[in-house]
Structures are given as structure tokens and as C-alpha cells.
Design a protein around this motif. Structure first.
Motif, PDB file in Angstrom:
ATOM      1  N   LEU A  90       0.855  -1.264   0.059  1.00  0.00           N
ATOM      2  CA  LEU A  90       0.036  -0.005   0.028  1.00  0.00           C
ATOM      3  C   LEU A  90       0.815   1.290   0.030  1.00  0.00           C
ATOM      4  O   LEU A  90       2.156   1.089   0.457  1.00  0.00           O
ATOM      5  N   THR A  91       0.360   2.372  -0.331  1.00  0.00           N
ATOM      6  CA  THR A  91       0.961   3.555  -0.500  1.00  0.00           C
ATOM      7  C   THR A  91       0.862   4.162   1.055  1.00  0.00           C
ATOM      8  O   THR A  91       0.380   3.658   1.954  1.00  0.00           O
ATOM      9  N   VAL A  92       1.928   5.305   1.197  1.00  0.00           N
ATOM     10  CA  VAL A  92       1.749   5.753   2.395  1.00  0.00           C
ATOM     11  C   VAL A  92       0.295   6.375   2.890  1.00  0.00           C
ATOM     12  O   VAL A  92       0.061   5.968   3.874  1.00  0.00           O
ATOM     13  N   HIS A 113      -9.215  13.232   7.435  1.00  0.00           N
ATOM     14  CA  HIS A 113      -8.455  14.249   6.600  1.00  0.00           C
ATOM     15  C   HIS A 113      -7.598  15.016   7.614  1.00  0.00           C
ATOM     16  O   HIS A 113      -6.454  15.526   7.342  1.00  0.00           O
ATOM     17  N   GLU A 114      -8.259  15.396   8.784  1.00  0.00           N
ATOM     18  CA  GLU A 114      -7.970  16.213   9.911  1.00  0.00           C
ATOM     19  C   GLU A 114      -6.560  15.502  10.689  1.00  0.00           C
ATOM     20  O   GLU A 114      -5.664  16.089  10.602  1.00  0.00           O
ATOM     21  N   GLN A 115      -6.721  14.146  10.856  1.00  0.00           N
ATOM     22  CA  GLN A 115      -5.699  13.335  11.058  1.00  0.00           C
ATOM     23  C   GLN A 115      -4.568  13.252  10.295  1.00  0.00           C
ATOM     24  O   GLN A 115      -3.322  13.327  10.673  1.00  0.00           O
ATOM     25  N   LEU A 116      -4.815  13.009   9.245  1.00  0.00           N
ATOM     26  CA  LEU A 116      -3.900  13.103   7.924  1.00  0.00           C
ATOM     27  C   LEU A 116      -3.053  14.247   7.855  1.00  0.00           C
ATOM     28  O   LEU A 116      -1.831  14.403   7.849  1.00  0.00           O
ATOM     29  N   ASP A 117      -3.779  15.569   7.947  1.00  0.00           N
ATOM     30  CA  ASP A 117      -3.252  16.836   8.058  1.00  0.00           C
ATOM     31  C   ASP A 117      -2.005  16.855   9.157  1.00  0.00           C
ATOM     32  O   ASP A 117      -1.010  17.319   9.010  1.00  0.00           O
ATOM     33  N   GLN A 118      -2.701  16.313  10.281  1.00  0.00           N
ATOM     34  CA  GLN A 118      -1.572  16.455  11.546  1.00  0.00           C
ATOM     35  C   GLN A 118      -0.477  15.832  11.270  1.00  0.00           C
ATOM     36  O   GLN A 118       0.630  16.112  11.517  1.00  0.00           O
ATOM     37  N   VAL A 119      -0.448  14.415  10.567  1.00  0.00           N
ATOM     38  CA  VAL A 119       0.420  13.674  10.522  1.00  0.00           C
ATOM     39  C   VAL A 119       1.347  14.210   9.645  1.00  0.00           C
ATOM     40  O   VAL A 119       2.773  14.064   9.842  1.00  0.00           O
ATOM     41  N   TYR A 120       0.990  14.930   8.496  1.00  0.00           N
ATOM     42  CA  TYR A 120       1.841  15.231   7.352  1.00  0.00           C
ATOM     43  C   TYR A 120       2.331  16.757   8.036  1.00  0.00           C
ATOM     44  O   TYR A 120       3.505  16.888   7.473  1.00  0.00           O
ATOM     45  N   ASP A 121       1.848  17.364   8.822  1.00  0.00           N
ATOM     46  CA  ASP A 121       2.360  18.293   9.448  1.00  0.00           C
ATOM     47  C   ASP A 121       3.587  17.952  10.120  1.00  0.00           C
ATOM     48  O   ASP A 121       4.769  18.848  10.307  1.00  0.00           O
ATOM     49  N   LEU A 122       3.559  16.971  10.853  1.00  0.00           N
ATOM     50  CA  LEU A 122       4.494  16.422  11.566  1.00  0.00           C
ATOM     51  C   LEU A 122       5.639  15.617  10.996  1.00  0.00           C
ATOM     52  O   LEU A 122       6.799  16.043  11.259  1.00  0.00           O
ATOM     53  N   PHE A 123       5.304  15.123   9.920  1.00  0.00           N
ATOM     54  CA  PHE A 123       6.318  14.407   8.992  1.00  0.00           C
ATOM     55  C   PHE A 123       6.056  14.930   7.533  1.00  0.00           C
ATOM     56  O   PHE A 123       5.515  14.222   6.719  1.00  0.00           O
ATOM     57  N   PRO A 124       6.594  16.098   7.045  1.00  0.00           N
ATOM     58  CA  PRO A 124       6.567  16.624   5.888  1.00  0.00           C
ATOM     59  C   PRO A 124       7.044  15.569   4.619  1.00  0.00           C
ATOM     60  O   PRO A 124       6.564  15.462   3.717  1.00  0.00           O
ATOM     61  N   GLN A 132       3.650   7.158  -2.766  1.00  0.00           N
ATOM     62  CA  GLN A 132       4.791   6.113  -2.744  1.00  0.00           C
ATOM     63  C   GLN A 132       4.360   4.660  -2.071  1.00  0.00           C
ATOM     64  O   GLN A 132       3.786   4.697  -0.801  1.00  0.00           O
ATOM     65  N   GLN A 133       4.973   3.543  -2.771  1.00  0.00           N
ATOM     66  CA  GLN A 133       4.526   2.299  -2.017  1.00  0.00           C
ATOM     67  C   GLN A 133       5.197   2.338  -0.769  1.00  0.00           C
ATOM     68  O   GLN A 133       6.667   2.515  -0.981  1.00  0.00           O
ATOM     69  N   SER A 134       4.929   1.984   0.413  1.00  0.00           N
ATOM     70  CA  SER A 134       5.626   2.065   1.641  1.00  0.00           C
ATOM     71  C   SER A 134       6.739   1.034   1.889  1.00  0.00           C
ATOM     72  O   SER A 134       7.572   1.321   2.343  1.00  0.00           O
ATOM     73  N   GLY A 135       6.641  -0.241   0.984  1.00  0.00           N
ATOM     74  CA  GLY A 135       7.602  -0.977   1.178  1.00  0.00           C
ATOM     75  C   GLY A 135       8.873  -0.440   0.485  1.00  0.00           C
ATOM     76  O   GLY A 135       9.959  -0.937   0.398  1.00  0.00           O
ATOM     77  N   SER A 136       8.756   0.549  -0.426  1.00  0.00           N
ATOM     78  CA  SER A 136       9.995   0.921  -1.015  1.00  0.00           C
ATOM     79  C   SER A 136      10.647   2.194  -0.409  1.00  0.00           C
ATOM     80  O   SER A 136      11.451   2.882  -0.928  1.00  0.00           O
ATOM     81  N   MET A 137      10.180   2.552   0.851  1.00  0.00           N
ATOM     82  CA  MET A 137      10.662   3.697   1.599  1.00  0.00           C
ATOM     83  C   MET A 137      11.960   3.253   2.352  1.00  0.00           C
ATOM     84  O   MET A 137      12.061   2.096   2.782  1.00  0.00           O
ATOM     85  N   SER A 138      12.922   4.343   2.674  1.00  0.00           N
ATOM     86  CA  SER A 138      13.861   3.939   3.563  1.00  0.00           C
ATOM     87  C   SER A 138      13.451   3.800   4.851  1.00  0.00           C
ATOM     88  O   SER A 138      12.203   3.965   5.357  1.00  0.00           O
ATOM     89  N   GLY A 139      14.445   3.120   5.769  1.00  0.00           N
ATOM     90  CA  GLY A 139      14.134   2.638   7.218  1.00  0.00           C
ATOM     91  C   GLY A 139      13.382   3.784   7.856  1.00  0.00           C
ATOM     92  O   GLY A 139      12.425   3.758   8.712  1.00  0.00           O
ATOM     93  N   LEU A 145       6.459   6.656   9.072  1.00  0.00           N
ATOM     94  CA  LEU A 145       5.112   6.088   8.753  1.00  0.00           C
ATOM     95  C   LEU A 145       4.330   5.200   9.817  1.00  0.00           C
ATOM     96  O   LEU A 145       3.348   5.405  10.150  1.00  0.00           O
ATOM     97  N   ALA A 146       5.479   4.445  10.521  1.00  0.00           N
ATOM     98  CA  ALA A 146       4.843   3.785  11.744  1.00  0.00           C
ATOM     99  C   ALA A 146       4.352   4.642  12.727  1.00  0.00           C
ATOM    100  O   ALA A 146       3.330   4.428  13.492  1.00  0.00           O
ATOM    101  N   ILE A 147       4.953   5.731  13.245  1.00  0.00           N
ATOM    102  CA  ILE A 147       4.589   6.564  14.025  1.00  0.00           C
ATOM    103  C   ILE A 147       3.206   7.373  13.467  1.00  0.00           C
ATOM    104  O   ILE A 147       2.006   7.424  14.335  1.00  0.00           O
ATOM    105  N   GLY A 148       3.101   7.564  12.556  1.00  0.00           N
ATOM    106  CA  GLY A 148       1.882   8.435  11.681  1.00  0.00           C
ATOM    107  C   GLY A 148       0.809   7.538  11.935  1.00  0.00           C
ATOM    108  O   GLY A 148      -0.518   7.859  12.185  1.00  0.00           O
ATOM    109  N   ARG A 149       0.886   6.326  11.580  1.00  0.00           N
ATOM    110  CA  ARG A 149      -0.038   5.220  11.791  1.00  0.00           C
ATOM    111  C   ARG A 149      -0.787   5.131  13.006  1.00  0.00           C
ATOM    112  O   ARG A 149      -1.938   5.239  13.271  1.00  0.00           O
ATOM    113  N   ALA A 150       0.178   5.087  13.843  1.00  0.00           N
ATOM    114  CA  ALA A 150      -0.446   5.078  15.425  1.00  0.00           C
ATOM    115  C   ALA A 150      -1.206   6.198  15.620  1.00  0.00           C
ATOM    116  O   ALA A 150      -2.002   6.273  16.461  1.00  0.00           O
TER     117      ALA A 150
END
Ligand code: ATP
Length: 237
Positions: A90-92, A113-124, A132-139, A145-150
Motif C-alpha cells: 500500500l501507499t503511504v 483528513h484532519e488526522q492526515l493533515d496532522q501527521v503530514y504536518d509532523l512529517f512533511p 509512494q509504495q510504503s515497502g520502497s521507503m527508507s527505514g 509512517l509507523a508513528i503516523g499510523r499510530a
């Protein structure tokens, strides 16, 4: 969150022996201990992935020892697991939305969407890579992303299992800057870290777990100065 006399393990194998630990609202608590001490087992038991043999888990005044994982997440507990566990195909953004839907109780799209905005604000960085497919991202990106999901479930207590594991020092700094921002917003944290120095530098209080039992606890700066901790966990003889 209060844990009282917790005994837990796998089958007949008792890993945690009578563990008592607490995290006050807004507090950051570090849990340090050697490999195999039972740190991951403790977090899994708090989240409800493992049913304890005895003892009690209380959160916001309620006994949640027998509550389902979903109920605990709705009440405000979230775990950032060791190994990050992204849904790799899956993508980010899909990862974030799925995390929200899985744990939401029928709240609307606007809130997602509000939560997504908060996560994107924290992690631009996640915003830049939302397709991007999440499996192809760096560690490091996968850790963000793991913190964002939580965070998608709007937790009040965030449990983090080894967030710095395998990351370059500059990325660790970026991740901990974000955690500092979250702490500033009043989020409580229980932080398991292989880097005890980093954990005790960041936390208010800490516990040392040794072969399934708490052997030391106290303010983080006192633990960092403790001779046993220095010798065993900070690599200072
Ligand atoms: P690490 O830093 O290596 O992850 P930890 O402190 O998180 O260590 P745990 O992963 O909780 O330790 O492991 C504690 C003990 O429980 C170990 O002896 C481990 O082998 C055992 N254990 C962990 N997971 C399982 C499982 N799924 N089934 C059986 N035993 C397990």
C-alpha cells in the motif's frame, strides 16, 4: 496508565513476573533492559495482544485487563511496533487511512483528513511521498509512517518499541524532534529503546526491566547516573 503485578508470557513460559509500572498523563517514561528482558512482551500485553496470566492493566481509571485491542485503541492506547509493520504493497496515504479506519468508531471522513493533515504536518517527508509504495521507503521514512499510523487513532498514550533501531543518527534526530513536538502537545509516551542513553535523555522517568522483573525505577536523570545502569546499559564501566 497503571500496571499492577502483571504476569504474562507465551503458553506456560512466564516472561513477565509481577511487573508494576505507571505512566501519568503527559509523562514520557523509558523502559530499558537487555535483549529478551520482556519489553516487547510488556507492550503487547498493555495493548491486549497477549492476555496476562494475572495482574491488572488500568487506563484512564478503567480496568482494561480483559478489553479487546480495538477497545483499548479507541480508549487512547496506540503502539508503534518494532519492525514498523507497514502494509508494504500500500501507499503511504493508504497505510494511514487504513490505520484510521481499522480503529475508528464510525467517525467521518473530515476527521480522517484532519488526522492526515496532522501527521503530514509532523512529517512533511510523508506528505511529499504520500503516493509512494510504503515497502520502497527508507527505514527512517518507514519509522515516520509507523508513528503516523499510530497517531491516526488520536492516542493519549503512545507506546514506541525501539524507534531508533537501524536508523542513521541524523534520522534518529529527526524522529526524536517529532516525538518532542508530540510531547509538547501533551501526549504521554512509553518508550522502549535499545539506546538507553537516548531514551533516558528524552524521558521524564524510567524503569529497568531485567529478565521479566523491574529492578530499578526513578527519574530518568537519576537512572542515567546509576552505576548499575551505566555499566549494564550505557556501556560505561
Ligand atoms: P528485544 O530487545 O530482543 O526485542 P525484549 O525485551 O523486547 O527483547 P521480548 O521480545 O519481550 O523481549 O522477549 C522476552 C522473552 O519472551 C524472550 O525469551 C523471547 O524468546 C520470548 N518470546 C517473545 N515472543 C515470543 C513468542 N511469540 N512466543 C514465545 N516466546 C516468545
Amino acid at each position: 496508565m497503571d500496571i499492577r503485578n502483571l504476569v504474562a508470557g507465551y503458553g506456560k513460559n512466564e516472561v513477565l513476573h509481577n511487573v508494576s509500572l505507571s505512566v501519568a498523563p503527559g509523562e514520557v517514561v523509558a523502559l530499558i533492559g537487555a535483549n529478551g528482558a520482556g519489553k516487547t512482551t510488556l507492550m503487547s500485553t498493555i495493548l491486549g495482544r497477549i492476555a496476562p496470566m494475572s495482574g491488572e492493566v488500568r487506563f484512564k481509571g478503567e480496568d482494561i485487563t480483559k478489553a479487546s485491542v480495538q477497545r483499548r485503541v479507541r480508549k487512547g492506547l496506540a503502539l508503534v511496533p518494532e519492525g514498523r509493520e507497514p502494509l508494504k504493497p500500500l501507499t503511504v496515504q493508504e497505510n494511514l487511512v487504513v490505520a484510521r479506519n481499522r480503529n475508528a468508531d464510525g467517525r467521518g471522513r473530515a476527521e480522517v483528513h484532519e488526522q492526515l493533515d496532522q501527521v503530514y504536518d509532523l512529517f512533511p517527508r510523508l506528505k511529499d511521498r504520500y503516493r509512494q509504495q510504503s515497502g520502497s521507503m527508507s527505514g527512517g521514512e518507514q519509522q515516520m509512517l509507523a508513528i503516523g499510523r499510530a497517531l491516526m487513532s488520536r492516542p493519549e498514550l503512545l507506546m514506541l518499541d525501539e524507534p531508533s533501531l537501524g536508523l542513521a543518527p541524523t534520522i534518529v534526530d529527526t524522529v526524536f524532534e517529532s516525538l518532542a513536538r508530540l510531547r509538547g502537545s501533551g501526549l504521554s509516551m512509553l518508550l522502549v529503546e535499545q539506546d538507553a542513553f537516548l531514551a533516558l535523555d528524552f524521558a521524564d522517568r524510567g524503569y529497568v526491566l531485567d529478565t521479566g522483573g523491574v529492578t530499578l525505577e526513578g527519574p530518568a536523570n537519576e537512572l542515567a547516573a546509576d552505576p548499575t545502569v551505566k555499566a549494564s546499559y550505557l556501556g560505561m564501566a
